[in-house]
Design an enzyme around this catalytic site. Structure first.
Site, PDB file in Angstrom:
ATOM      1  N   ASP A 175       0.832  -1.199   0.000  1.00 15.56           N
ATOM      2  CA  ASP A 175       0.000   0.000   0.000  1.00 15.56           C
ATOM      3  C   ASP A 175       0.870   1.254   0.000  1.00 15.56           C
ATOM      4  OD1 ASP A 175      -2.311   1.869   1.062  1.00 15.56           O
ATOM      5  OD2 ASP A 175      -3.231  -0.064   0.655  1.00 15.56           O
ATOM      6  N   HIS A 190      -3.573   5.731   3.967  1.00 14.14           N
ATOM      7  CA  HIS A 190      -4.296   4.537   3.532  1.00 14.14           C
ATOM      8  C   HIS A 190      -3.730   3.270   4.163  1.00 14.14           C
ATOM      9  CE1 HIS A 190      -6.018   2.010   0.119  1.00 14.14           C
ATOM     10  NE2 HIS A 190      -6.986   2.897   0.246  1.00 14.14           N
ATOM     11  N   SER A 246     -11.550  -0.755  -0.243  1.00  9.27           N
ATOM     12  CA  SER A 246     -10.178  -0.809   0.287  1.00  9.27           C
ATOM     13  C   SER A 246     -10.153  -1.327   1.704  1.00  9.27           C
ATOM     14  CB  SER A 246      -9.560   0.598   0.286  1.00  9.27           C
ATOM     15  OG  SER A 246      -9.048   0.945  -0.951  1.00  9.27           O
TER      16      SER A 246
END
Length: 636
Positions: free
Chosen positions: A187, A253, A431
């Site tokens: 990520d 994220h 996600s």
């Protein structure tokens, strides 16, 4: 002189013969910008597609693999350098993208320039396919602040019931995880000093190679921390590389996902992770605007413990890999190779279905991945979630109803751009559905470490609860017409709602274990060996059954034996063979392996000249160029 004239004639003919352009995949918000080309060579001439036997004095299998990969990448790079010379595409450098070749441009290209470069390379006789090395954007999510509870960890039978929750409370009664289980978060990097991740993070790696998007001042290195991935309006307006990017603050994220999977739990602060004990392997592949395909594929390889040229060996290969990215194109050969390689190394690749309210794109539509779609708190498909027949199952993804109480909540950072202070935040999106499934898979491995990637996915599907119909009997059913909030079906959203308790119960059944076969030549005789299959709890394996999941038709003799041999057809192809075992309690378990048949490379040309073979258009180009010289001489 002759070589230069020949190359000019060949390239001129390619331009005439190609006709229409081979356009790069579209990117929302503007033209795609290609940083290079990812090239798949024909199987017979691809140094990266063939497995080798290395008889050197190496200490272990990993060292042999690294040595063989190093030699293969060197040959591949030499071939790619020659390819650049043959086609006239100016290359700054060459390398790998997973198991494909990478040709890096000396300057980013888009539009007709990019299409022309792709066409020139695609028409080379050694090339099977080509795609642009573009940025793959992370799943778009809102960055809302606030505090809430983790409703999605509860289940229908809890004191405060949740019809779409993971049902983790009874699952934790069975096991809270093992610290030997490694989950990779491929990520944006992770905030390494977040207190709720203390003691949970293994040494990772930063695979972001493009300095324009890295945002940390350097390229690939051993620091997987997240420096922020914001994109300002000025950058979008003034930098062509960011013209297709979404303007926004830093997402943090990867930090959010790491906390979902394995935040420190039962410690009196912060949030609970799905797996109380698991370790997180942070693998940074994305920066400003997203991740280059080549960086993403290399990150997946490294996370699974496979060699990547220029990177140190990963001493902590992951059994589960979370990848919350989606692209705008269908699964390509480069992506499928990366999935097959990771699965072959023993890692389950859990991916987000996507947030486009549309059919799946890569990597969610690749064979062998576990694609996870998102549902709201009431069990309806979330308005943003993509869907389709290749979705494995659904998990909570959050939604804006009753804001912010229906969103997901985990570790984050307060910084709008650069890192600030550690905090917690709300998000929604597929996600964040995917890491819930990755966490459950890692819990299952604590009960049964013998479970393979495919067995993990199939048992999670078998334990899924039926899809809900919260919109009433007349509510819209998800389809090509109804793409927003709708009722899921097995054809559109997979097996059902992820149920951690049922998955944990199914984890202890027998495990089919197949010895890898790898890549062979067409017509080879192969051995299917399931003798390492195991039964747990005092049971024994009572029966075996081999079958063919996909690939050209083939006969499997002695299909009820643990060990059997068969002959493949004399064609190149990809086969998936499945073994189902039944234990003495009557419980079943199954797994499958991928076998590729690849023709051996042609013998080296007698003449020198370095590089690609000549044939097809190349031979015709040579004849036409020679004829033009003869005509020119006659006119003198």
């Amino acid at each position: 002189m002759f070589a230069n004239l020949l190359r000019a004639g060949v390239l001129a003919l390619i331009g005439l013969a190609a006709g229409g352009s081979l356009a790069a995949p579209p990117v929302a918000g503007g033209e795609p910008v290609g940083f290079g080309l990812i090239v798949g060579y024909r199987e017979g001439v691809n140094p990266l597609s063939r497995e080798e036997t290395d008889r050197g004095p190496w200490a272990d299998r990993r060292a042999r693999m690294a040595s063989a990969w190093q030699r293969a990448t060197q040959r591949s790079r030499e071939r790619t350098q020659q390819l650049a010379r043959d086609t006239g595409v100016r290359a700054a450098s060459v390398g790998e993208a997973g198991r494909a070749a990478l040709l890096r441009f000396d300057r980013p290209m888009k539009g007709q320039d990019l299409a022309d470069a792709m066409r020139r390379v695609r028409l080379h006789p050694d090339v099977a396919w080509v795609e642009p090395n573009v940025l793959v954007q992370r799943q778009a999510v809102p960055n809302d602040a606030g505090y809430g509870n983790q409703w999605y960890l509860r289940g229908p039978a809890d004191a405060i019931p949740e019809v779409a929750g993971l049902n983790l409370t009874p699952a934790w009664d069975l096991h809270t995880g093992l610290n030997s289980t490694v989950v990779a978060v491929v990520d944006s990097g992770v905030r390494l000093d977040h207190s709720d991740l203390a003691g949970k993070l293994l040494p990772g790696y930063d695979f972001v190679s493009e300095l324009h998007v890295a945002n940390d001042g350097d390229g690939r290195d051993a620091n997987p921390s997240d420096p922020g991935d914001w994109v300002s309006p000025t950058e979008r307006s003034n930098n062509p590389l960011f013209a297709a990017c979404e303007v926004g603050f830093s997402s943090w994220h990867g930090t959010f996902i790491a906390g979902q999977i394995a935040a420190a739990t039962d410690n009196g602060q912060g949030v609970a992770g799905v797996n109380w004990q698991a370790k997180i392997l942070p693998v940074r592949v994305s920066g400003k605007c997203g991740a280059l395909v080549s960086d993403l594929l290399d990150g997946v390889r490294w996370a699974a413990g496979l060699p990547v040229a220029g990177a140190p060996a990963n001493p902590n290969p992951a059994k589960v890999i979370n990848l919350s990215f989606s692209g705008g194109a269908a699964c390509s050969a480069a992506y499928q190779d990366a999935v097959d390689d990771a699965s072959g190394a023993g890692a389950l690749l859990v991916v987000a279905a996507g947030n486009q309210s549309a059919p799946l794109t890569r990597p969610a539509d690749c064979d062998g991945v576990m694609a996870v779609a998102a549902v709201r708190r009431d069990g309806a498909k979330a308005d943003y979630s993509s869907f389709g027949s290749k979705v494995a199952l659904t998990a909570p993804g959050g939604s804006l109803e009753n804001f912010p109480n229906n969103l997901l909540y985990a570790t984050s950072d307060s910084g709008f751009t650069n890192p600030g202070v550690e905090t917690y935040g709300y998000k929604q999106g597929t996600s964040f559905s995917a890491p819930l499934a990755a966490g459950v898979a890692s819990l299952m491995l604590a009960r049964n470490p013998a479970l393979t990637p495919r067995a993990l996915m199939e048992r999670m599907q078998a334990g899924a609860r039926p899809h809900q119909q919260p919109l009433g009997p007349a509510g819209p059913v998800c389809s090509a017409v109804n793409t927003q909030v709708c009722h899921c079906t097995p054809d559109t959203c997979g097996a059902g709602l992820l149920d951690a308790h049922a998955a944990m119960q199914l984890a202890i059944g027998p495990a089919a274990v197949i010895q890898p076969v790898g890549t062979v030549v067409p017509g080879a005789v192969i051995t299917l060996d399931g003798r390492s299959s195991v039964a747990l709890g005092g049971a024994t394996i009572a029966s075996h059954q081999w079958s063919l999941d996909s690939g050209p038709a083939v006969v499997i003799p002695n299909g009820t034996q643990a060990l059997t041999t068969l002959q493949l057809p004399s064609v190149e192809g990809r086969w998936v063979f499945r073994l189902t075992v039944t234990d003495s309690n009557g419980d079943d378990g199954s797994d499958a392996i991928v076998v590729r048949a690849v023709a051996p490379p042609p013998p080296p040309a007698a003449a020198g000249g370095g590089g690609g073979s000549f044939g097809g258009w190349w031979g015709l180009a040579l004849m036409l160029w020679s004829a033009s010289l003869i005509r020119a001489n006659r006119r003198r």
